[in-house]
Design an enzyme around this catalytic site. Structure first.
Site, short mmCIF file in Angstrom:
data_model
loop_
_atom_site.label_atom_id
_atom_site.label_comp_id
_atom_site.label_asym_id
_atom_site.label_seq_id
_atom_site.Cartn_x
_atom_site.Cartn_y
_atom_site.Cartn_z
N TYR A 1 33.63 -3.13 14.53
CA TYR A 1 34.20 -3.49 15.83
C TYR A 1 34.52 -2.25 16.63
CZ TYR A 1 39.01 -2.34 14.31
OH TYR A 1 40.15 -1.70 13.88
N LYS B 1 34.23 1.98 11.43
CA LYS B 1 35.24 1.06 11.99
C LYS B 1 34.88 -0.38 11.62
CE LYS B 1 37.95 0.58 16.25
NZ LYS B 1 39.26 0.76 15.64
N GLU C 1 46.51 8.78 8.71
CA GLU C 1 46.55 8.20 10.06
C GLU C 1 47.38 6.94 10.02
OE1 GLU C 1 42.71 6.65 11.37
OE2 GLU C 1 42.19 6.18 9.31
N LEU D 1 39.63 7.47 10.62
CA LEU D 1 38.77 7.08 11.72
C LEU D 1 38.77 8.21 12.76
CD1 LEU D 1 37.10 4.61 12.81
CD2 LEU D 1 39.04 4.23 14.32
N1 PDD Z 1 42.44 0.86 16.40
N2 PDD Z 1 42.79 4.83 13.27
C1 PDD Z 1 42.64 3.53 13.01
C2 PDD Z 1 42.74 3.07 11.60
C3 PDD Z 1 42.39 2.62 14.05
O1 PDD Z 1 42.23 1.31 13.79
C4 PDD Z 1 42.32 3.10 15.39
C5 PDD Z 1 42.04 2.19 16.55
C6 PDD Z 1 42.48 4.48 15.61
C7 PDD Z 1 42.39 5.07 16.99
O2 PDD Z 1 41.05 5.04 17.44
P1 PDD Z 1 40.69 5.00 18.98
O3 PDD Z 1 41.41 6.12 19.62
O4 PDD Z 1 39.21 5.21 19.01
O5 PDD Z 1 41.12 3.68 19.49
C8 PDD Z 1 42.70 5.31 14.53
C9 PDD Z 1 42.08 -0.13 17.39
C10 PDD Z 1 42.67 0.12 18.71
C11 PDD Z 1 42.39 -1.51 16.84
O6 PDD Z 1 42.20 -1.67 15.63
O7 PDD Z 1 42.80 -2.39 17.59
#
Ligand code: PDD
Length: 287
Positions: free
Chosen positions: A33, A149, A182, A207
C-alpha cells in the site's frame, strides 16, 4: 454526497465497496500500500510514493496494476469524486484473487486495486502538534523486510493499540541493540543534546519514509545538521527535542517517551519550524 471508493476498475459508494473473499490481500496480507497526504486536493510527495510503490511491488514480484500515469489519473479521480481538499488518499495493490494457496497463483491473476480517501482536519492536527504528543516504546518484533510497505501490519497494530491504551499517539520499536528503529506508522527523529538532527539509517530494518526523505532536503535547505545515526530511548529523553514524520503525522513533536519528558518536556521550536517548512514544501510541490 457520500464517500466514493475505487475497487478494481469501478467507482463505488464507500459503504458498498468490497473485495472478493479470496483476495490475497485479505487472506494472506499478500499486498502493498501507499498513503499520500493531500493538500488542497493535490498529492504531496507524489513521485516519492510512486517510486516506493513500484519498489515494494517489484520486491514481491507483483506487477504494477497499470501505468504510473493511469494510476495517477485514478487516484486524482477518486479524490475529485470525494470533493476532498485536505486529507489522505490510500492505495492498496494485492496479488489478486485466486484459490487460497501460499505460493503465487499459477494462472497469473491480475493485481487487485483499492483506493479510498479520507478527510483530515488540519487545524485540529496543527493544534494537536503544537501541544506535543507522547510515544511509548515496544520491543521490535516485525519481519526483516520492513523496507517493503506491505499490509502485513499486525505488530504495528498491536504496538499502536498499546500506545493508545497508554495515552500515546505512537509506539517506537526498539531493536535487540536497544536502538529505536521507527514508529508503528512513522519515522522517529531527535534533535540531540549537541544540536544534531538524527534519524535511523536506511540500512536498518525500517521503511524508507517519503516524508523523512523530503524532510532531509528541507533540513539541508534550512542549513541544519542531520545525521542518519541511531539513538536509544534514553538518548531521545536526553535530547533537546523529538518528533515523528509520515504522510499522516507530517512532522509531529514528541514531548514524552514512556511517560518521561523529552528534554524539558516542552514542544520543541525546531520540530515546529520543520513542520511548517515541510508543509510549505509539500503544498508547493503537490500535484
Ligand atoms: N505510514 N514507518 C512506517 C512503519 C510507516 O507505516 C510509515 C507510514 C512511515 C512513514 O512513511 P511516509 O513518510 O512515506 O509516510 C514510516 C502510513 C502513513 C500509514 O501506514 O498510514
Amino acid at each position: 454526497m457520500g464517500r466514493i471508493a475505487y475497487v478494481n476498475g469501478r467507482f463505488v459508494p464507500h459503504a458498498q465497496a468490497a473485495v472478493h473473499i479470496e483476495d490475497r490481500g485479505y487472506q494472506l496480507a499478500d499486498a502493498v500500500y501507499e498513503v499520500w497526504a493531500l493538500f488542497d486536493g493535490k498529492m504531496a510527495d507524489a513521485e516519492g510514493h510512486f517510486a516506493r510503490l513500484e519498489r515494494s511491488l517489484g520486491e514481491l514480484r507483483i506487477p504494477m496494476p497499470m501505468s504510473r500515469r493511469a494510476l495517477t489519473l485514478v487516484l486524482r479521480e477518486t479524490v475529485r469524486r470525494n470533493r476532498l481538499r485536505e486529507g489522505l488518499v490510500y492505495l492498496q495493490v494485492s496479488r489478486g484473487v485466486a484459490p487460497r494457496d501460499h505460493a503465487f497463483p499459477v494462472c497469473g491473476a491480475p493485481p487487485a486495486v483499492v483506493i479510498t480517501c479520507k478527510a483530515v482536519d488540519r487545524a485540529a492536527a496543527d493544534a494537536k502538534a503544537a501541544k506535543g504528543c507522547a510515544v511509548v516504546t515496544t520491543p521490535e518484533n516485525r519481519w526483516g523486510r520492513c523496507d517493503i510497505k506491505t499490509v502485513g501490519l499486525l505488530p504495528n497494530v498491536l504496538a499502536k493499540q498499546a500506545a493508545r491504551e497508554r495515552g500515546a499517539v505512537e509506539a517506537w520499536f526498539v531493536d535487540d541493540l536497544g536502538l529505536v528503529t521507527e514508529g508503528a506508522s512513522s519515522n522517529a527523529w531527535i534533535l540531540d543534546a549537541d544540536g544534531v538532527l538524527r534519524t535511523r539509517d536506511t540500512n536498518a530494518n525500517i521503511l524508507r519514509g517519503v516524508t523523512r526523505r523530503t524532510l532531509m532536503d528541507v533540513i539541508a535547505a534550512a542549513g541544519l545538521k542531520v545525521e542518519e545515526r541511531a539513538f536509544t530511548p534514553e538518548e531521545a529523553r536526553q535530547a533537546r527535542e523529538a518528533f515523528i514524520t509520515g504522510a499522516g503525522s507530517l512532522v509531529t513533536p514528541i514531548t514524552s517517551i514512556d511517560g518521561k519528558p523529552v528534554g524539558d518536556g516542552a514542544v520543541g521550536p525546531v520540530a515546529m519550524r520543520l513542520r511548517s517548512l515541510y508543509i510549505e514544501r509539500a503544498k508547493a510541490t503537490a500535484v
